[in-house]
Design an enzyme around this catalytic site. Structure first.
Site, mmCIF file in Angstrom:
data_model
loop_
_atom_site.group_PDB
_atom_site.id
_atom_site.type_symbol
_atom_site.label_atom_id
_atom_site.label_comp_id
_atom_site.label_asym_id
_atom_site.label_seq_id
_atom_site.Cartn_x
_atom_site.Cartn_y
_atom_site.Cartn_z
ATOM 1 N N TYR A 118 -16.174 57.213 -20.676
ATOM 2 C CA TYR A 118 -16.074 56.703 -22.153
ATOM 3 C C TYR A 118 -18.254 56.276 -22.402
ATOM 4 C CZ TYR A 118 -16.772 52.279 -25.768
ATOM 5 O OH TYR A 118 -17.327 52.133 -26.326
HETATM 6 O O1 LIG Z 1 -18.809 46.970 -24.594
HETATM 7 C C1 LIG Z 1 -18.410 47.316 -24.458
HETATM 8 O O2 LIG Z 1 -18.824 48.911 -24.665
HETATM 9 C C2 LIG Z 1 -16.851 47.648 -23.951
HETATM 10 O O3 LIG Z 1 -15.677 46.738 -24.443
HETATM 11 C C3 LIG Z 1 -15.283 46.755 -23.706
HETATM 12 O O4 LIG Z 1 -14.914 46.698 -22.965
HETATM 13 P P1 LIG Z 1 -14.264 45.388 -21.728
HETATM 14 O O5 LIG Z 1 -15.905 45.183 -21.778
HETATM 15 O O6 LIG Z 1 -14.249 46.852 -20.071
HETATM 16 O O7 LIG Z 1 -13.751 44.863 -22.513
HETATM 17 P P2 LIG Z 1 -12.113 44.863 -21.330
HETATM 18 O O8 LIG Z 1 -10.977 45.949 -20.985
HETATM 19 O O9 LIG Z 1 -11.246 43.809 -22.981
HETATM 20 O O10 LIG Z 1 -12.281 43.552 -20.137
HETATM 21 C C4 LIG Z 1 -12.277 42.654 -20.223
HETATM 22 C C5 LIG Z 1 -12.896 41.784 -18.848
HETATM 23 O O11 LIG Z 1 -12.020 41.570 -17.861
HETATM 24 C C6 LIG Z 1 -11.292 42.086 -16.743
HETATM 25 N N1 LIG Z 1 -10.129 42.835 -16.850
HETATM 26 C C7 LIG Z 1 -9.518 43.709 -17.643
HETATM 27 C C8 LIG Z 1 -8.756 44.702 -17.695
HETATM 28 C C9 LIG Z 1 -7.409 43.259 -16.317
HETATM 29 O O12 LIG Z 1 -6.490 44.067 -16.031
HETATM 30 N N2 LIG Z 1 -8.246 42.651 -15.584
HETATM 31 C C10 LIG Z 1 -9.334 41.795 -15.864
HETATM 32 O O13 LIG Z 1 -10.188 40.918 -15.129
HETATM 33 C C11 LIG Z 1 -12.366 43.682 -16.977
HETATM 34 O O14 LIG Z 1 -12.970 43.771 -15.631
HETATM 35 C C12 LIG Z 1 -13.645 43.069 -18.126
HETATM 36 O O15 LIG Z 1 -14.310 42.083 -16.990
HETATM 37 C C13 LIG Z 1 -14.305 47.136 -25.140
HETATM 38 O O16 LIG Z 1 -12.764 47.392 -24.057
HETATM 39 C C14 LIG Z 1 -15.143 49.269 -24.894
HETATM 40 O O17 LIG Z 1 -14.095 49.410 -25.710
HETATM 41 C C15 LIG Z 1 -15.975 49.142 -24.880
HETATM 42 O O18 LIG Z 1 -15.812 48.118 -26.393
#
Ligand SMILES: O=C(O)[C@H]1O[C@H](OP(=O)(O)OP(=O)(O)OC[C@H]2O[C@@H](n3ccc(=O)[nH]c3=O)[C@H](O)[C@@H]2O)[C@H](O)[C@@H](O)[C@H]1O
Length: 452
Positions: free
Chosen positions: A251
């Site tokens: 991504y």
């Molecule tokens: O800034 C971005 O550019 C991206 O932001 C977002 O990605 P992320 O920051 O990874 O958000 P998100 O999946 O909500 O996980 C949030 C937190 O929960 C943790 N997390 C996640 C899943 C889980 O089961 N457990 C957990 O602890 C995980 O480790 C993380 O720390 C958008 O989805 C992406 O499309 C993109 O735009």
């Protein structure tokens, strides 16, 4: 003495050869005319098929859902036609002096819906484009579309990879701006369906840029990059000057590729391009695939949630950014976007090329996110704390937004507790949940959040 060469033999041979050549060329002619006939027949059949079934789109950002998307496409969008063109024109026409005419891609996405409404409400013309794919529940996209329709924003159902459709839209409307938000989102899903990222974030983006560069006038383009481009960068807080050549997920790699592609189109064709690196955007009408959203759902259903920590046992944290702040950033970027300089596919002078962080400048550990939700939902979460799987995630994000502040006054104002409260209020209202919410949260005394 050497005897003279036997010319009679060689003349015979030459005649024989020319006879063979003739026979062969007639055969070849016959074969090629047969081939031509067959090819023409095939093309005719394909054309009959296309016209009978009314124009299927060329691309679909989600390989798994071709049939689904095509069905939607056939039922509504690009029939062309006078009524359709009228809707397209009406939606795109600004209602204020010097208003913009903006094509919003991914218009029924989370950020797309909020931005479309904000632009429309201040008098800009907005036309939406979205392929309504099923990466997450399309009924939520339909509901967002209904909100947009209420505010006279028309959404064309179609795909970024559909060149004739894009060309047609630019034929009908001289868009001044594109707000390009359509993408395959999600960091971890990239391991399950890598091709969908290439198709939307790279092929789709290039297709859009190809059409934009050829348009007259060329529009200015603001588009969604991602905080994930910082990948394995260890400098904090993340600045636009830091390295972004170590993406941790496909991504992120496709978003970084987008930034490089933007450079090329700016350089060759004079397109004005602004990339916005969004930091984990959340809020009402959000994306169900994101942690804050499915944590809310799972906590309410009494299901266990996985809370990640780093390999060395530390909490993972995100610079969660509230949707209204992001909308202000998008609008600020559009307002300060200079005109593209090219015309007729030719560059006429140097054009603007920008990249900005849009974050909240205040990282919050995921454990804290969960405890805020527990408070708002008045329900204890069943937490399963595990080491972050090696699937593209990064441990920490933190935005430095001084560049966006200097250039268009971007200043995030919503902390996570305030933003999540607004999200939960929307969530329980949208899904019709009778919340076990504490009185002091006053969630039940307020109107449902139906728009930005
Ligand atoms: O800034 C971005 O550019 C991206 O932001 C977002 O990605 P992320 O920051 O990874 O958000 P998100 O999946 O909500 O996980 C949030 C937190 O929960 C943790 N997390 C996640 C899943 C889980 O089961 N457990 C957990 O602890 C995980 O480790 C993380 O720390 C958008 O989805 C992406 O499309 C993109 O735009």
């Amino acid at each position: 003495m050497a005897s003279p060469p036997d010319t009679s033999k060689s003349i015979k041979l030459e005649r024989y050869n020319s006879y063979i050549r003739k026979v062969n060329s007639t055969k070849l002619l016959n074969a090629s005319s047969k081939l031509l006939f067959r090819a023409t027949l095939l093309v005719a059949l394909i054309l009959v098929f296309l016209f009978t079934f009314n124009y299927p789109p060329l691309g679909d950002t989600n390989n798994n859902h071709h049939v689904h998307t095509h069905a939607h496409f056939l039922s509504s969008a690009f029939g062309g036609g006078a009524a359709w063109e009228k809707q397209v024109r009406h939606s795109s026409t600004p209602r204020r002096p010097n208003g913009m005419s903006v094509l919003v891609t991914g218009a029924v996405g989370f950020v797309g819906t909020h931005c479309s409404l904000a632009l429309k409400k201040r008098g800009d013309g907005v036309l939406g484009l979205d392929n309504f794919n099923s990466y997450y529940d399309p009924s939520l996209k339909r509901a967002r579309q209904a909100v947009l329709a209420k505010h006279q924003v028309f959404v064309v159902e179609g795909d970024l990879n559909d060149t004739p459709l894009l060309v047609k839209l630019f034929d009908v409307v001289p868009f001044t701006h594109i707000l390009h938000l359509a993408a395959q989102a999600g960091v971890r899903y990239a391991m399950q369906n890598p091709q969908s990222y290439v198709q939307s974030n790279i092929a789709g983006f290039v297709n859009l840029l190809e059409v934009a560069k050829a348009a007259n006038p060329q529009p200015s383009i603001v588009w969604a990059s991602s905080s994930s481009v910082y990948g394995l960068n260890t400098q904090n807080p993340f600045s636009e000057l830091h390295r972004t050549d170590q993406p941790a997920s496909l991504y992120a790699a496709t978003k970084k590729a987008g930034e490089e592609i933007a450079h090329t189109y700016n350089h060759i064709y004079g397109l004005s391009l602004t990339g916005l690196r969004f930091f984990t955007v959340y809020g009402p009408w959000g994306r169900p695939d994101m942690a804050y959203f499915f944590f809310t759902k799972d906590i309410l259903q009494g299901k266990t949630i996985d809370v990640y920590q780093t390999q060395d046992g530390k909490e993972v944290a995100r610079d969660f950014t509230y949707i209204d702040d992001i909308v202000k950033g998008c609008v600020g970027a559009l307002d300060t976007a200079e005109k593209s300089t090219g015309s007729g596919g030719k560059k006429r002078g140097p054009a603007q090329l920008r990249v900005y962080n849009l974050g909240n400048t205040s990282p919050v550990p995921v454990g804290k996110l969960v405890s805020i939700l527990e408070g708002l939902l008045n329900t204890k979460a069943k937490k399963h704390v595990i080491k972050m799987p090696r699937n593209g995630d990064v441990p920490y994000t933190h935005a430095n937004v001084s560049l966006a502040y200097t250039d268009f006054g971007y200043k995030p104002t919503t902390d996570l507790a305030t933003g999540l409260r607004k999200f939960v209020k929307w969530y329980v209202s949208y899904y019709g949940i009778k919340p076990r919410v504490k009185k002091e949260n006053h969630l039940d005394n307020e109107l449902p959040e139906d728009s930005a």
